[in-house]
Design an enzyme around this catalytic site. Structure first.
Site, PDB file in Angstrom:
ATOM      1  N   SER A 138      35.211  40.021  45.402  1.00  0.00           N
ATOM      2  CA  SER A 138      36.056  41.077  45.311  1.00  0.00           C
ATOM      3  C   SER A 138      36.754  41.173  43.789  1.00  0.00           C
ATOM      4  CB  SER A 138      37.031  41.428  46.277  1.00  0.00           C
ATOM      5  OG  SER A 138      37.650  42.725  45.986  1.00  0.00           O
ATOM      6  N   HIS A 145      39.398  42.770  43.422  1.00  0.00           N
ATOM      7  CA  HIS A 145      40.561  42.909  43.647  1.00  0.00           C
ATOM      8  C   HIS A 145      41.060  41.367  43.375  1.00  0.00           C
ATOM      9  CE1 HIS A 145      41.452  46.932  44.802  1.00  0.00           C
ATOM     10  NE2 HIS A 145      40.452  46.869  45.280  1.00  0.00           N
ATOM     11  N   ASP A 155      43.416  50.269  43.786  1.00  0.00           N
ATOM     12  CA  ASP A 155      42.914  51.300  44.465  1.00  0.00           C
ATOM     13  C   ASP A 155      44.354  52.197  44.211  1.00  0.00           C
ATOM     14  OD1 ASP A 155      40.642  50.093  45.189  1.00  0.00           O
ATOM     15  OD2 ASP A 155      41.392  49.550  47.128  1.00  0.00           O
ATOM     16  N   GLU A 173      33.582  55.255  45.105  1.00  0.00           N
ATOM     17  CA  GLU A 173      34.995  54.964  45.294  1.00  0.00           C
ATOM     18  C   GLU A 173      35.854  55.674  44.222  1.00  0.00           C
ATOM     19  OE1 GLU A 173      36.166  50.744  46.142  1.00  0.00           O
ATOM     20  OE2 GLU A 173      34.875  50.666  47.803  1.00  0.00           O
ATOM     21  N   HIS A 180      39.070  53.508  42.916  1.00  0.00           N
ATOM     22  CA  HIS A 180      38.969  52.104  42.598  1.00  0.00           C
ATOM     23  C   HIS A 180      38.791  52.161  40.946  1.00  0.00           C
ATOM     24  CE1 HIS A 180      37.809  47.698  43.254  1.00  0.00           C
ATOM     25  NE2 HIS A 180      37.369  47.935  41.894  1.00  0.00           N
TER      26      HIS A 180
HETATM   27  N1  DAL Z   1      36.014  47.920  47.701  1.00  0.00           N
HETATM   28  C1  DAL Z   1      35.750  47.028  46.818  1.00  0.00           C
HETATM   29  C2  DAL Z   1      34.026  47.062  46.640  1.00  0.00           C
HETATM   30  C3  DAL Z   1      36.329  45.539  47.047  1.00  0.00           C
HETATM   31  O1  DAL Z   1      36.359  45.480  48.525  1.00  0.00           O
HETATM   32  O2  DAL Z   1      36.399  44.808  46.317  1.00  0.00           O
HETATM   33 ZN    ZN Z   2      39.195  48.650  45.367  1.00  0.00          ZN
END
Ligand code: DAL
Ligand code: ZN
Length: 242
Positions: free
Chosen positions: A148, A150, A157, A206, A209
């Site tokens: 990810s 993140h 997000d 998304e 994001h």
């Molecule tokens: N929603 C994005 C792809 C993530 O989980 O990193």
């Molecule tokens: Zn995200």
């Protein structure tokens, strides 16, 4: 557009000596902006593999290495947030400025829905998506742990303060979603999972994001019109895990 640099008379002679440029001057042709911008920009400047690089690419074919990597410059975001929000320092500074400018211009608010997630919090996030959607559905919306953005501390997000459509595709139609789509690049962010690019990124649209890549790369993506980091860097489509 990039500013045109003034050039010396010696430089001017050199330019006029170039057959291609002289031909363009004769017919009044101007090189395309995007091509100029891209030719100027060094796409090899930063690592795409080092998890500490602001250009690191994480996708279904490119797990973070090591998969349990933790950034060493995480700071608490000083913006409205639904869950405690941390990002790496340069990304945090950029988010704060971006949210403040949006508020100044519109009187409305944006908030962090989710920012840095550790490997173990991505385990919980991914598993809860699997419980809701099954593995195939989950894989279109959530990265598996270690894959990810993140976890890089460079992705956030974003949702609307007091608004609906959080983490839903209709966020794209909100004032916040529209403003971000137009202006986030100015702050060094890129919409990482655009509409119609699932076959490249591996994820559905998304509109919430955003990924911090720095203002140089964000500007070049904007000017060249290239929509995904995979395409920009000539990486393979990351539709599926290996
Ligand atoms: N929603 C994005 C792809 C993530 O989980 O990193
Ligand atoms: Zn995200």
């Amino acid at each position: 557009m990039r500013s045109l640099r003034p050039f010396s008379s010696a430089g001017a002679l050199a330019v006029l000596a170039s057959g291609a440029i002289a031909a363009m001057l004769l017919v009044g042709a101007v090189p395309a902006q995007a091509a100029t911008a891209s030719a100027d920009f060094d796409r090899t400047k930063h690592s795409l593999d080092d998890p500490a690089s602001s250009w690191v690419i994480a996708n279904k074919l490119r797990p973070l290495q090591p998969t349990n990597w933790v950034p060493d410059d995480l700071v608490r975001l000083k913006v409205p947030q639904v869950y405690d929000a941390y990002l790496r320092k340069p990304a945090a500074k950029a988010v704060t400025r971006m949210f403040a400018d949006f508020q100044k211009k519109t009187g409305l608010g944006m908030q962090s829905q989710s920012a840095y997630r550790s490997y173990s919090s991505q385990v919980s996030t991914y598993n809860s998506w699997v419980d809701t959607l099954g593995q195939e559905g989950a894989d279109l919306t959530s990265a598996r742990p270690g894959y990810s953005e993140h976890q890089t501390g460079l992705a956030i997000d974003i949702s609307a303060v007091g608004g609906s459509c959080s983490l839903r595709s209709c966020f794209a139609d909100t004032k916040q979603g529209k403003w971000l789509a137009k202006h986030a690049w100015e702050y060094g962010f890129v919409l990482r999972y655009p509409q119609g690019k699932t076959k490249i990124t591996g994820y559905e649209f998304e509109p919430w994001h955003y990924r911090f890549v720095g203002t140089g790369l964000a500007r070049d993506l904007h000017e060249t019109g290239v929509k995904t980091l995979e395409k920009y860097f000539g990486l393979p489509n990351a539709t599926d895990y290996e």
